[in-house]
Design a protein around this motif. Structure first.
Motif, PDB file in Angstrom:
ATOM      1  N   ARG A  61       0.862  -1.187   0.000  1.00 32.66           N
ATOM      2  CA  ARG A  61       0.000   0.000   0.000  1.00 32.66           C
ATOM      3  C   ARG A  61       0.899   1.237   0.000  1.00 32.66           C
ATOM      4  NH1 ARG A  61      -4.017   0.422   4.742  1.00 32.66           N
ATOM      5  NH2 ARG A  61      -2.016   0.695   5.781  1.00 32.66           N
ATOM      6  N   ASP A  64       1.893   2.827   3.286  1.00 29.80           N
ATOM      7  CA  ASP A  64       2.842   2.151   4.167  1.00 29.80           C
ATOM      8  C   ASP A  64       4.297   2.468   3.845  1.00 29.80           C
ATOM      9  OD1 ASP A  64       0.830   0.914   5.629  1.00 29.80           O
ATOM     10  OD2 ASP A  64       0.773  -0.828   4.300  1.00 29.80           O
ATOM     11  N   SER A  66       7.384   4.798   3.887  1.00 23.15           N
ATOM     12  CA  SER A  66       7.788   5.955   4.692  1.00 23.15           C
ATOM     13  C   SER A  66       8.277   7.098   3.806  1.00 23.15           C
ATOM     14  CB  SER A  66       8.901   5.553   5.668  1.00 23.15           C
ATOM     15  OG  SER A  66      10.123   5.400   4.977  1.00 23.15           O
ATOM     16  N   ILE A  71       9.950   0.442   3.434  1.00 23.19           N
ATOM     17  CA  ILE A  71       8.806  -0.314   3.932  1.00 23.19           C
ATOM     18  C   ILE A  71       9.328  -1.571   4.609  1.00 23.19           C
ATOM     19  CG2 ILE A  71       8.448  -1.493   1.716  1.00 23.19           C
ATOM     20  CD1 ILE A  71       5.403  -1.348   2.451  1.00 23.19           C
ATOM     21  N   ARG A  75       4.754  -5.333   6.248  1.00 22.35           N
ATOM     22  CA  ARG A  75       3.705  -4.510   5.642  1.00 22.35           C
ATOM     23  C   ARG A  75       3.466  -4.894   4.179  1.00 22.35           C
ATOM     24  NH1 ARG A  75       0.552  -3.179   9.005  1.00 22.35           N
ATOM     25  NH2 ARG A  75      -0.292  -1.709   7.536  1.00 22.35           N
TER      26      ARG A  75
END
Length: 91
Positions: A61, A64, A66, A71, A75
């Motif tokens: 996604r 998710d 940063s 990531i 996640r």
């Protein structure tokens, strides 16, 4: 903003699970309906007795990811994380 056809990299962070820790880059291979991203990457490690590869694929996604473009592997939906040895070391 991520668009189809862009050459975009995401840094992938692997938390300590089964002694596999590190970072690698993955490519966005497809933007799915709803905006989620299909990602794929491989990292080659050259060792004295053979090569080893870490391969990662899954669905991410955008929320998710940063601000540092990182990531965590926990996640990634439908995550497929493979650690593969080649050569004498894998025998």
């Amino acid at each position: 903003m991520v668009r189809p056809g862009m050459s975009t990299l995401i840094m992938f962070m692997v938390p300590e699970v089964n002694s596999l820790t590190g970072q690698m880059s993955v490519h966005i291979v497809k933007i799915l309906p709803g905006g989620n991203l299909a990602v794929l990457g491989q990292k080659r490690l050259v060792l004295n007795k053979g090569d080893e590869y870490i391969r990662v694929s899954g669905i991410v996604r955008p929320l998710d990811i940063s601000s540092d473009n990182i990531i965590s592997s926990d996640r990634i939906a439908n995550a497929n994380i493979q650690y593969i040895g080649a050569g004498n070391i894998s025998d």
